[in-house]
Design a protein around this motif. Structure first.
Motif, PDB file in Angstrom:
ATOM      1  N   LYS A   5      23.665  72.299  35.821  1.00 28.31           N
ATOM      2  CA  LYS A   5      24.234  73.058  36.943  1.00 28.31           C
ATOM      3  C   LYS A   5      25.522  72.414  37.449  1.00 28.31           C
ATOM      4  N   GLN A   6      25.479  71.095  37.617  1.00 26.40           N
ATOM      5  CA  GLN A   6      26.671  70.381  38.101  1.00 26.40           C
ATOM      6  C   GLN A   6      27.829  70.539  37.117  1.00 26.40           C
ATOM      7  N   GLN A   7      27.479  70.423  35.824  1.00 29.16           N
ATOM      8  CA  GLN A   7      28.486  70.560  34.771  1.00 29.16           C
ATOM      9  C   GLN A   7      29.096  71.967  34.793  1.00 29.16           C
ATOM     10  N   LEU A   8      28.226  72.961  34.941  1.00 28.27           N
ATOM     11  CA  LEU A   8      28.712  74.352  34.974  1.00 28.27           C
ATOM     12  C   LEU A   8      29.623  74.592  36.175  1.00 28.27           C
ATOM     13  N   LYS A   9      29.257  74.031  37.313  1.00 29.18           N
ATOM     14  CA  LYS A   9      30.088  74.208  38.515  1.00 29.18           C
ATOM     15  C   LYS A   9      31.497  73.652  38.284  1.00 29.18           C
ATOM     16  N   GLN A  10      31.556  72.460  37.679  1.00 31.96           N
ATOM     17  CA  GLN A  10      32.872  71.868  37.409  1.00 31.96           C
ATOM     18  C   GLN A  10      33.636  72.717  36.395  1.00 31.96           C
ATOM     19  N   LEU A  51      32.297  79.961  28.360  1.00 37.00           N
ATOM     20  CA  LEU A  51      30.938  79.766  27.842  1.00 37.00           C
ATOM     21  C   LEU A  51      30.917  79.787  26.314  1.00 37.00           C
ATOM     22  N   ASP A  52      31.802  80.602  25.730  1.00 36.73           N
ATOM     23  CA  ASP A  52      31.918  80.655  24.275  1.00 36.73           C
ATOM     24  C   ASP A  52      32.431  79.307  23.760  1.00 36.73           C
ATOM     25  N   LYS A  53      33.478  78.820  24.416  1.00 35.51           N
ATOM     26  CA  LYS A  53      34.131  77.587  23.983  1.00 35.51           C
ATOM     27  C   LYS A  53      33.197  76.375  24.123  1.00 35.51           C
ATOM     28  N   ASN A  54      32.531  76.264  25.278  1.00 39.33           N
ATOM     29  CA  ASN A  54      31.733  75.060  25.563  1.00 39.33           C
ATOM     30  C   ASN A  54      30.304  75.110  25.035  1.00 39.33           C
ATOM     31  N   ALA A  65      25.645  89.711  30.487  1.00 42.40           N
ATOM     32  CA  ALA A  65      26.608  88.892  31.216  1.00 42.40           C
ATOM     33  C   ALA A  65      26.378  89.020  32.722  1.00 42.40           C
ATOM     34  N   LYS A  66      26.115  90.246  33.150  1.00 44.00           N
ATOM     35  CA  LYS A  66      25.917  90.495  34.577  1.00 44.00           C
ATOM     36  C   LYS A  66      24.719  89.695  35.107  1.00 44.00           C
ATOM     37  N   GLN A  67      23.671  89.690  34.293  1.00 47.54           N
ATOM     38  CA  GLN A  67      22.461  88.954  34.665  1.00 47.54           C
ATOM     39  C   GLN A  67      22.743  87.444  34.726  1.00 47.54           C
ATOM     40  N   ALA A  68      23.478  86.954  33.715  1.00 51.63           N
ATOM     41  CA  ALA A  68      23.775  85.525  33.647  1.00 51.63           C
ATOM     42  C   ALA A  68      24.656  85.075  34.807  1.00 51.63           C
ATOM     43  N   PHE A  69      25.540  85.971  35.283  1.00 54.41           N
ATOM     44  CA  PHE A  69      26.488  85.597  36.323  1.00 54.41           C
ATOM     45  C   PHE A  69      25.946  85.848  37.742  1.00 54.41           C
ATOM     46  N   VAL A  79      22.340  79.622  29.950  1.00 57.26           N
ATOM     47  CA  VAL A  79      22.971  78.670  29.024  1.00 57.26           C
ATOM     48  C   VAL A  79      21.891  77.840  28.315  1.00 57.26           C
ATOM     49  N   PHE A  80      20.911  77.384  29.080  1.00 55.44           N
ATOM     50  CA  PHE A  80      19.806  76.591  28.522  1.00 55.44           C
ATOM     51  C   PHE A  80      19.096  77.366  27.406  1.00 55.44           C
ATOM     52  N   ASP A  81      18.865  78.665  27.643  1.00 53.52           N
ATOM     53  CA  ASP A  81      18.128  79.495  26.677  1.00 53.52           C
ATOM     54  C   ASP A  81      18.964  79.926  25.473  1.00 53.52           C
TER      55      ASP A  81
END
Lengths: 85, 571
Positions: A5-10, A51-54, A65-69, A79-81
């Motif tokens: 989560k912290q990584q995603l926020k950054q 998200l594609d790149k990382n 995408a809507k659900q993920a965001f 991302v975990f799944d």
């Protein structure tokens, strides 16, 4: 998961050029779009690229995408799944 | 006063010249297909290329076949040559003095070809860097045809329509008797990749206003019109194709690229143009809509059309499936298509819409029979005060007070500085006027908002432009950030100012050389004299970008960081 989560926020801050914000400013369960952080459709394109790149994530449709965001919590779970790298 | 159209010239995916374009338009044939000339890896997106190579275009336009002039200039020159011949200007005692050229591509087609070499230190072609400026491309055209004065309009996909509007303003204010106006854009990899990054290109033939529409086909082309007072046209016995009966240039002030869901900008543009023409909606027979076939544009535009025209709609169509979306040329190409449709179908009145990124929405009302356009009110200029020369130091700290982090994410330091300058000018102007006892209108929250924004620039938004160009070339067209593409449009800053100040009126970006700020000031005075605005915010900007600045210095034309603003108001 907390670390992700912290990584995603950054990564959100970097991808969207939110240079005055800190990861702590983004609330885990607040909506990223609309009333929450206030992101728009262009930001969602930027996040899809990030998200594609990382993580090698490719969204099959807009609904996924809507659900993920929905929030950082939802995004971290997605991302975990679904990550391929 | 009557504004007549007395000459037309056009080149598009349908071919070169009026005749082939009329024939294909009326038959409904499409020129959109696979990529032939653009050196891109993206072949999944059909595009509407002009069906000629650069050397063929050069010969058609009166250049040597091996000329190294850019495709953007060559396409424009073919259409200009036809327009001038069509108006028979060289056979009469009249000489055209003014060219108003709309373009966004400018010199980008050359820059994207040579930038990689320049970066490697190979400077054999570095002289092309000067031509990156859209104004230099327009000057090349003016020189080729012996035209003295040139103005370059860059409001993305509404550029050509705003060029025509600028020409009409010059005629209404008596600044000119004949003007040639229109627009051009050649295909570039930058805008093909940019539109693709926004996810708004279709992989099939585009389907405007259809429920299953899924995006744009891009295209290239150019079209120009000779506009003159009816008196001048009659005196020299010119053929009159039709009349401009009304126009409006407004800003949706909603989003950098998307149109508002209620179509406010589109509604204001069409209704204000009708008001100027003194026509009722039910008198309009035909609308050539912007109709790009994106879900967003067409929903927004259709909402505006239904709101304005109610249940008795005129014929509404988009000709984008025939030519592709020719971006800066679409306005003038489609005005000519309107005239062709009007002649064929016997329509009296038509509307053409052209909407651009930045929320730049414009409409023109055309008439086939003599129709008066309301007289310019000849307003006098009150103040030209408080020019803030913010200059080279881009200390962004002063600029942050009214910009939230969410707004700032799409602003370069120069953009923030320009907003601070603009706000300061508006506040100062309000204070001066209040002190003089002038009754001000809307004082919320702390100033009297401008009703028009005019921006001048030499190089455009170079920081985002260069970053996206560099990334595109380095990744072989694999990567482009959509937000950078959005910020890179020459008019993105004028759109940002409009949203920040909630200014939904007249909005234009002009491209110049060293005179860019003076040109913007002149235009502000022109629109006040034409009665199109009362309180104009004028801004000028340029920004130094990494790598680019070194190359410009090497080429002997370094650019400054510039952010200036002032208010010009009616008495």
């Amino acid at each position: 998961m907390e670390q992700l989560k912290q990584q995603l926020k950054q990564q959100i801050i970097d991808a969207l050029n939110l240079e005055e914000m800190q990861p702590a400013d983004i609330v885990d369960d607040a909506p990223l779009f609309g009333e929450g952080l206030g992101l728009d459709s262009i930001d969602s394109l930027e996040l899809i690229m990030m998200l594609d790149k990382n993580y090698g994530i490719k969204f099959s449709d807009k609904a996924a995408a809507k659900q993920a965001f929905a929030s950082v919590n939802a995004l971290a779970q997605y991302v975990f799944d679904n990550r391929t790298k | 006063m009557r504004i007549a159209i007395t000459g037309i010239g056009i080149i598009s995916a349908l071919g070169a010249g009026q005749q082939i374009n009329r024939q294909q338009l009326l038959a409904g044939h499409s020129g959109v297909g696979g990529v032939r000339y653009l050196p891109t890896r993206h072949h999944a997106y059909p595009i509407g290329e002009v069906p000629f190579s650069n050397s063929e275009l050069a010969v058609m336009a009166g250049y040597e076949a091996d000329t190294t002039i850019s495709r953007n200039t060559l396409i424009a020159a073919v259409a200009l040559r036809e327009t001038i011949a069509d108006a028979s200007i060289h056979n009469s005692k009249f000489i055209i003095h003014h060219l108003i050229n709309g373009t966004t591509v400018g010199g980008m087609d050359k820059t994207e070809t040579y930038f990689t070499e320049w970066k490697k230190g190979n400077y054999a072609t570095l002289h092309y860097i000067r031509d990156h400026r859209a104004a230099v491309h327009s000057q090349q055209l003016a020189e080729h045809f012996g035209i003295e004065h040139v103005t370059t309009v860059s409001t993305a996909c509404s550029s050509a329509l705003n060029s025509i509007i600028t020409a009409v303003q010059m005629l209404r204010t008596g600044e000119a008797q004949q003007v040639i106006a229109g627009g051009v854009d050649a295909m570039t990899r930058v805008h093909l990749n940019g539109f693709a990054s926004l996810g708004i290109l279709s992989q099939q033939l585009c389907r405007p206003f259809q429920p299953d529409r899924d995006g744009i086909n891009l295209g290239e082309g150019a079209a120009y019109l000779v506009l003159e007072t009816e008196q001048s046209a009659l005196q020299r016995g010119a053929h009159i194709y039709g009349y401009i009966a009304g126009y409006a240039n407004v800003c949706d002030a909603y989003h950098p690229t998307a149109s508002s869901p209620d179509g406010e900008g589109a509604f204001n543009a069409m209704s204000q143009a009708l008001e100027m023409a003194q026509l009722q909606p039910n008198q309009i027979n035909y609308i050539n809509a912007h109709g790009t076939a994106t879900p967003n544009n067409d929903a927004s535009e259709w909402t505006a059309i239904e709101r304005l025209f109610g249940k008795t709609l005129p014929v509404v169509e988009s000709t984008k499936p025939l030519t592709g979306h020719t971006t800066s040329a679409s306005g003038s190409i489609e005005v000519i298509f309107c005239l062709m449709k009007m002649a064929q179908k016997g329509y009296h009145y038509a509307i053409n819409n052209a909407f651009g990124f930045g929320g730049n929405d414009s409409s023109i009302v055309l008439s086939t029979h003599p129709t008066d356009i309301s007289h310019a009110n000849g307003a006098s200029i009150h103040h030209s005060i408080n020019s803030h020369e913010c200059g080279a130091s881009l200390a962004a700290s002063a600029a942050h007070h009214s910009i939230s982090p969410m707004q700032a994410r799409r602003m370069t330091p120069m953009m923030r500085q320009l907003i601070a300058c603009a706000e300061s000018s508006i506040r100062h102007n309000s204070a001066v006027q209040l002190a003089e006892g002038v009754q001000l209108g809307d004082l919320s929250p702390f100033y009297d908002s401008p009703d028009a924004i005019v921006v001048g620039t030499q190089w455009g938004a170079m920081v985002p432009s260069l970053e996206l160009l560099d990334t595109m070339l380095m990744t072989d067209e694999q990567e482009m950030k959509p937000s950078l593409f959005m910020m890179a449009a020459n008019n993105a800053i004028a759109g940002t100012l409009a949203r920040h100040l909630n200014c939904k009126g007249y909005n234009i970006t002009l491209m110049g050389c060293e005179d860019m700020y003076e040109q913007a000031i002149e235009h502000a005075k022109r629109i006040i004299r034409a009665g199109d605005a009362k309180r104009v915010l004028v801004c000028g900007f340029d920004e130094q970008a990494p790598i680019w600045q070194d190359l410009l210095t090497e080429a002997g034309c370094p650019a400054d960081n510039i952010a200036k603003a002032q208010m010009i108001c009616i008495n």
